[in-house]
Enzyme design. Structure first.
Site, short mmCIF file in Angstrom:
data_model
loop_
_atom_site.label_atom_id
_atom_site.label_comp_id
_atom_site.label_asym_id
_atom_site.label_seq_id
_atom_site.Cartn_x
_atom_site.Cartn_y
_atom_site.Cartn_z
N ASP A 9 50.14 65.06 73.77
CA ASP A 9 50.39 66.58 74.03
C ASP A 9 51.36 66.61 75.00
O ASP A 9 52.46 67.49 74.63
CB ASP A 9 49.25 67.20 74.78
CG ASP A 9 47.99 67.28 73.63
OD1 ASP A 9 48.07 67.18 72.54
OD2 ASP A 9 46.87 67.63 74.21
N HIS A 10 51.77 65.77 75.96
CA HIS A 10 52.62 66.02 77.04
C HIS A 10 54.11 65.49 76.80
O HIS A 10 54.98 66.00 77.38
CB HIS A 10 52.14 65.54 78.26
CG HIS A 10 50.94 66.48 78.90
ND1 HIS A 10 50.85 67.73 78.79
CD2 HIS A 10 49.67 66.00 79.03
CE1 HIS A 10 49.68 68.08 79.25
NE2 HIS A 10 48.87 67.19 79.34
N ARG A 18 62.57 72.86 77.45
CA ARG A 18 63.78 73.54 76.95
C ARG A 18 64.08 74.14 75.63
O ARG A 18 64.83 74.64 74.95
CB ARG A 18 64.81 72.45 76.84
CG ARG A 18 65.34 71.72 78.33
CD ARG A 18 66.42 72.48 78.98
NE ARG A 18 66.52 72.09 80.11
CZ ARG A 18 67.58 71.49 80.70
NH1 ARG A 18 68.49 70.94 79.69
NH2 ARG A 18 67.57 71.07 82.12
N HIS A 43 46.39 68.17 70.73
CA HIS A 43 45.14 69.35 70.80
C HIS A 43 46.16 70.50 70.26
O HIS A 43 47.24 70.90 70.95
CB HIS A 43 45.01 69.22 72.17
CG HIS A 43 44.17 70.64 72.48
ND1 HIS A 43 43.40 70.79 73.59
CD2 HIS A 43 43.49 71.64 71.70
CE1 HIS A 43 42.61 71.92 73.56
NE2 HIS A 43 42.81 72.17 72.35
N ARG A 45 46.34 73.63 70.34
CA ARG A 45 45.89 74.90 71.30
C ARG A 45 46.13 76.19 70.55
O ARG A 45 47.27 76.24 69.85
CB ARG A 45 46.22 74.83 72.74
CG ARG A 45 45.91 73.68 73.49
CD ARG A 45 46.49 73.78 74.78
NE ARG A 45 45.55 74.72 75.50
CZ ARG A 45 44.44 74.34 76.50
NH1 ARG A 45 44.42 73.07 76.77
NH2 ARG A 45 43.79 75.44 76.77
N ARG A 49 50.87 75.95 73.22
CA ARG A 49 51.74 75.68 74.38
C ARG A 49 52.42 74.25 74.42
O ARG A 49 53.59 74.27 74.84
CB ARG A 49 50.98 75.91 75.61
CG ARG A 49 50.31 74.98 75.89
CD ARG A 49 49.47 74.80 77.20
NE ARG A 49 48.54 76.15 77.19
CZ ARG A 49 47.42 75.78 78.11
NH1 ARG A 49 47.30 74.84 78.88
NH2 ARG A 49 46.49 76.66 78.39
N HIS A 50 51.99 73.55 73.50
CA HIS A 50 52.75 72.37 73.66
C HIS A 50 52.78 71.87 72.05
O HIS A 50 53.77 72.09 71.50
CB HIS A 50 52.02 71.09 74.36
CG HIS A 50 50.79 71.02 74.62
ND1 HIS A 50 50.15 70.88 73.39
CD2 HIS A 50 49.94 70.97 75.57
CE1 HIS A 50 48.60 70.94 74.01
NE2 HIS A 50 48.70 70.93 75.41
N GLU A 70 42.36 67.34 68.39
CA GLU A 70 41.41 68.12 69.32
C GLU A 70 41.70 69.47 68.93
O GLU A 70 42.66 70.09 69.02
CB GLU A 70 41.98 67.96 70.72
CG GLU A 70 41.64 66.64 71.39
CD GLU A 70 42.06 66.67 72.63
OE1 GLU A 70 42.32 67.48 73.28
OE2 GLU A 70 42.20 65.37 73.21
N THR A 100 44.24 72.42 81.42
CA THR A 100 43.72 71.45 80.58
C THR A 100 42.11 71.79 80.20
O THR A 100 41.59 72.60 80.80
CB THR A 100 43.94 70.00 81.15
OG1 THR A 100 43.53 68.97 80.09
CG2 THR A 100 42.95 69.56 82.32
N GLY A 192 41.04 62.54 82.07
CA GLY A 192 41.21 62.30 83.53
C GLY A 192 41.35 60.57 83.73
O GLY A 192 41.32 60.17 84.93
N GLY A 213 45.65 60.51 78.12
CA GLY A 213 47.05 61.02 77.68
C GLY A 213 47.88 61.09 79.01
O GLY A 213 48.61 60.36 79.16
N1 PXP Z 1 39.93 63.85 75.44
C1 PXP Z 1 39.80 65.29 75.42
C2 PXP Z 1 38.80 65.72 74.58
C3 PXP Z 1 40.86 66.16 76.08
O1 PXP Z 1 40.56 67.42 75.84
C4 PXP Z 1 41.70 65.44 76.65
C5 PXP Z 1 42.89 66.34 77.43
O2 PXP Z 1 43.59 66.92 76.05
C6 PXP Z 1 41.89 64.11 76.80
C7 PXP Z 1 40.84 63.44 75.97
C8 PXP Z 1 42.91 63.18 77.57
O3 PXP Z 1 42.72 63.71 78.93
P1 PXP Z 1 43.94 63.00 79.89
O4 PXP Z 1 45.30 63.89 79.64
O5 PXP Z 1 43.35 63.65 81.22
O6 PXP Z 1 43.96 61.60 79.66
#
Ligand code: PXP
Length: 243
Positions: A9-10, A18, A43, A45, A49-50, A70, A100, A192, A213
């Site tokens: 996602d990130h 940008r 994900h 969303r 947003r991403h 997701e 998040t 996390g 992620g």
């Molecule tokens: N699993 C799920 C269901 C999530 O929503 C996320 C965050 O998008 C992650 C895993 C990954 O989490 P992190 O980016 O904190 O590693």
């Protein structure tokens, strides 16, 4: 063999700074797969947003391992998932304001909606996993929806700031994983997780896959910066030496 799903996602979050085309999530997914990722997680969303619809469509074409989408149980998103047909859908709760995903899906409180969403996705051949807190009651409800997998939310474990709290959280995760396995479900975990806390949670053998992620993208930025700066410096110098 235990597996790693990489959430990208990130990569799209950086692109959106940008509103351009770089970095491209498709390029990132290819690198992750080449490095050994067993699945690519994104994900979609509701506020886009991403990751956006075009990203998911492009990833559907390019991902060679498994595309894990997701998503919330919002009907518009479920329609999009049924069109895109990821290999797996992970149902998560979603609030617009959150930074998040906060907490697991309340399967008990939203039982009918979750069960209907699971059935609809499965009808389209999509494997469904439910992202839930490490609670046996939620696991039982997850089983009753017909979902074949659960992803245990590890956010509280990751945020634990004492050994005692971490040990308590890991106990709950282990119990939840054992409970899901006893129901014949596949067990994943995520949220996390980083290069330190993975050393603790990797001991739970019932967990088949970790979805990670943020920590991987952060590490990539730090370890990739050296090469990126050297490449730019070389380009500048080459211009001077060649005229
Ligand atoms: N699993 C799920 C269901 C999530 O929503 C996320 C965050 O998008 C992650 C895993 C990954 O989490 P992190 O980016 O904190 O590693």
């Amino acid at each position: 063999m235990v597996k790693l799903g990489v959430n990208i996602d990130h990569i799209a979050s950086v692109r959106q700074l940008r509103r351009g085309t770089a970095p491209d999530p498709v390029d990132a997914a290819r690198i992750c797969e080449k490095a050994g990722a067993d699945s690519i997680v994104v994900h979609l969303r509701e506020d886009r947003r991403h990751i956006n619809d075009a990203d998911v469509a492009a990833l559907r074409e390019s991902v060679r391992t498994r595309l894990n989408l997701e998503m919330s149980i919002d009907p518009g998103i479920v329609d999009a998932a049924c069109r895109i047909k990821p290999d797996q859908a992970t149902l998560v709760p979603e609030k617009r304001q959150e930074l998040t995903t906060e907490g697991g899906l309340d399967v008990i409180g939203n039982f009918k909606a979750v069960r209907d969403t699971v059935a609809r996705l499965q009808k389209d051949g999509i494997r469904v996993s439910l992202f839930i807190d490490p609670s046996k009651k939620q696991i039982r409800a997850a089983k009753e929806t017909g979902a074949s997998c659960v992803e245990i939310h590890t956010g509280e474990f990751a945020a634990a700031d004492s050994y005692k709290e971490q040990t308590y959280c890991i106990g709950l995760i282990r119990e939840a994983a054992l409970c899901a396995r006893s129901f014949g479900m596949k067990v994943f975990a995520g949220h996390g997780l980083d290069y330190e806390n993975i050393l603790v949670i990797r001991k739970i053998k019932e967990i088949e896959e970790y979805n990670i992620g943020y920590s991987i993208i952060c590490r990539a930025l730090i370890i990739g910066l050296d090469r990126a700066v050297r490449e730019m410096k070389n380009r500048i110098r080459e211009g001077r030496t060649h005229g």
